[in-house]
Scaffold this active site. Structure first.
Site, mmCIF file in Angstrom:
data_model
loop_
_atom_site.group_PDB
_atom_site.id
_atom_site.type_symbol
_atom_site.label_atom_id
_atom_site.label_comp_id
_atom_site.label_asym_id
_atom_site.label_seq_id
_atom_site.Cartn_x
_atom_site.Cartn_y
_atom_site.Cartn_z
ATOM 1 N N HIS A 125 0.843 -1.210 0.000
ATOM 2 C CA HIS A 125 0.000 0.000 0.000
ATOM 3 C C HIS A 125 0.871 1.250 0.000
ATOM 4 C CE1 HIS A 125 -3.079 -2.664 2.296
ATOM 5 N NE2 HIS A 125 -3.459 -2.594 1.042
ATOM 6 N N LYS A 145 -17.206 -6.773 7.260
ATOM 7 C CA LYS A 145 -15.955 -7.469 7.578
ATOM 8 C C LYS A 145 -15.609 -7.295 9.051
ATOM 9 C CE LYS A 145 -13.540 -6.809 3.122
ATOM 10 N NZ LYS A 145 -12.386 -6.154 2.496
ATOM 11 N N SER A 170 -2.822 -7.643 3.256
ATOM 12 C CA SER A 170 -3.236 -7.373 4.639
ATOM 13 C C SER A 170 -3.715 -8.648 5.305
ATOM 14 C CB SER A 170 -4.364 -6.337 4.674
ATOM 15 O OG SER A 170 -3.908 -5.100 4.228
ATOM 16 N N ARG A 192 -1.986 -6.660 -8.072
ATOM 17 C CA ARG A 192 -0.904 -7.601 -7.785
ATOM 18 C C ARG A 192 -0.883 -8.737 -8.789
ATOM 19 N NH1 ARG A 192 -2.860 -8.248 -1.776
ATOM 20 N NH2 ARG A 192 -4.705 -7.728 -2.956
HETATM 21 P P1 ADP Z 1 -9.775 -3.746 -0.299
HETATM 22 O O1 ADP Z 1 -10.480 -4.422 0.836
HETATM 23 O O2 ADP Z 1 -10.465 -2.548 -0.832
HETATM 24 O O3 ADP Z 1 -9.262 -4.661 -1.393
HETATM 25 P P2 ADP Z 1 -7.052 -3.526 0.617
HETATM 26 O O4 ADP Z 1 -6.627 -2.755 1.790
HETATM 27 O O5 ADP Z 1 -6.847 -5.004 0.655
HETATM 28 O O6 ADP Z 1 -8.536 -3.103 0.416
HETATM 29 O O7 ADP Z 1 -6.336 -2.979 -0.672
HETATM 30 C C1 ADP Z 1 -6.485 -1.660 -1.119
HETATM 31 C C2 ADP Z 1 -5.884 -1.529 -2.516
HETATM 32 O O8 ADP Z 1 -4.482 -1.788 -2.456
HETATM 33 C C3 ADP Z 1 -6.419 -2.512 -3.543
HETATM 34 O O9 ADP Z 1 -6.467 -1.850 -4.796
HETATM 35 C C4 ADP Z 1 -5.412 -3.620 -3.563
HETATM 36 O O10 ADP Z 1 -5.385 -4.297 -4.801
HETATM 37 C C5 ADP Z 1 -4.137 -2.827 -3.357
HETATM 38 N N1 ADP Z 1 -3.074 -3.633 -2.772
HETATM 39 C C6 ADP Z 1 -3.144 -4.456 -1.710
HETATM 40 N N2 ADP Z 1 -1.949 -5.034 -1.459
HETATM 41 C C7 ADP Z 1 -1.103 -4.564 -2.413
HETATM 42 C C8 ADP Z 1 0.274 -4.821 -2.729
HETATM 43 N N3 ADP Z 1 1.007 -5.675 -2.022
HETATM 44 N N4 ADP Z 1 0.808 -4.161 -3.779
HETATM 45 C C9 ADP Z 1 0.048 -3.307 -4.506
HETATM 46 N N5 ADP Z 1 -1.253 -3.043 -4.285
HETATM 47 C C10 ADP Z 1 -1.823 -3.662 -3.244
#
Ligand code: ADP
Length: 162
Positions: A17, A41, A128, A90
């Site tokens: 992120h 969630k 996450s 990803r």
């Molecule tokens: P959501 O529940 O909206 O998917 P996340 O917090 O999991 O929220 O992710 C937010 C954004 O960050 C999403 O677009 C996700 O694809 C991106 N993201 C999550 N992990 C990574 C990573 N390791 N590298 C790049 N982008 C990421």
């Protein structure tokens, strides 16, 4: 002036992120990193704690603000004069879900453009949910998260969740 939003659960914020928000901050005048509180969630961290951690991590990035909302991203974007929606990609599995979401959002709010930033290879496996699992079991996540997040998790979950 182009105002963008980078929405997500960020439960918790990872290095993946951070890489996306850092790169987005160079591309747009203002980027709001917005924590989405999804009542469906069961979170590891409350929204307020996620925001405090993000604020610490992004404090030196120019034009980055931290926000939060519940409900539709398009509504938040419309109300806040946001014209760009940033998402990180990803793998193909992300793409499938993201394409549908981007097309739906386009239908709901045509002025909002979704822009995807591809993850750096070294962060492509970080999620996450993996961090949550490791933290839950009291493991070490320092390689996957920014220092303030690591410190927070160590303080709260160093012996696992009771
Ligand atoms: P959501 O529940 O909206 O998917 P996340 O917090 O999991 O929220 O992710 C937010 C954004 O960050 C999403 O677009 C996700 O694809 C991106 N993201 C999550 N992990 C990574 C990573 N390791 N590298 C790049 N982008 C990421």
């Amino acid at each position: 002036m182009v105002r963008a939003i980078y929405p997500g659960s960020f439960d918790p914020m990872t290095l993946g992120h951070f890489d996306i928000i850092r790169r987005a901050s160079v591309l747009f005048d203002e980027v709001i990193m917005a924590v989405v509180g999804n009542p469906g969630k069961a979170p590891l961290l409350p929204v307020s704690e996620r925001m405090v951690l993000i604020e610490k991590v992004v404090k030196d990035l120019k034009g980055v603000k931290v926000g939060q909302f519940q409900g539709l991203t398009v509504e938040y974007a419309r109300q806040n004069h946001i014209t760009v929606l940033i998402r990180g990609l990803r793998a193909i599995s992300d793409f499938e879900a993201e394409l549908g979401m981007a097309q739906t959002n386009k239908q709901l709010f045509p002025e909002l453009e979704t822009i995807f930033l591809m993850t750096k290879a070294e962060y492509s496996f970080i999620s996450s949910s993996t961090v949550r699992e490791i933290a839950h079991l009291g493991g070490d996540v320092h390689q996957f998260v920014p220092t303030p997040v690591n410190d927070y998790l160590n303080e709260h979950f160093s012996r696992g969740i009771k």
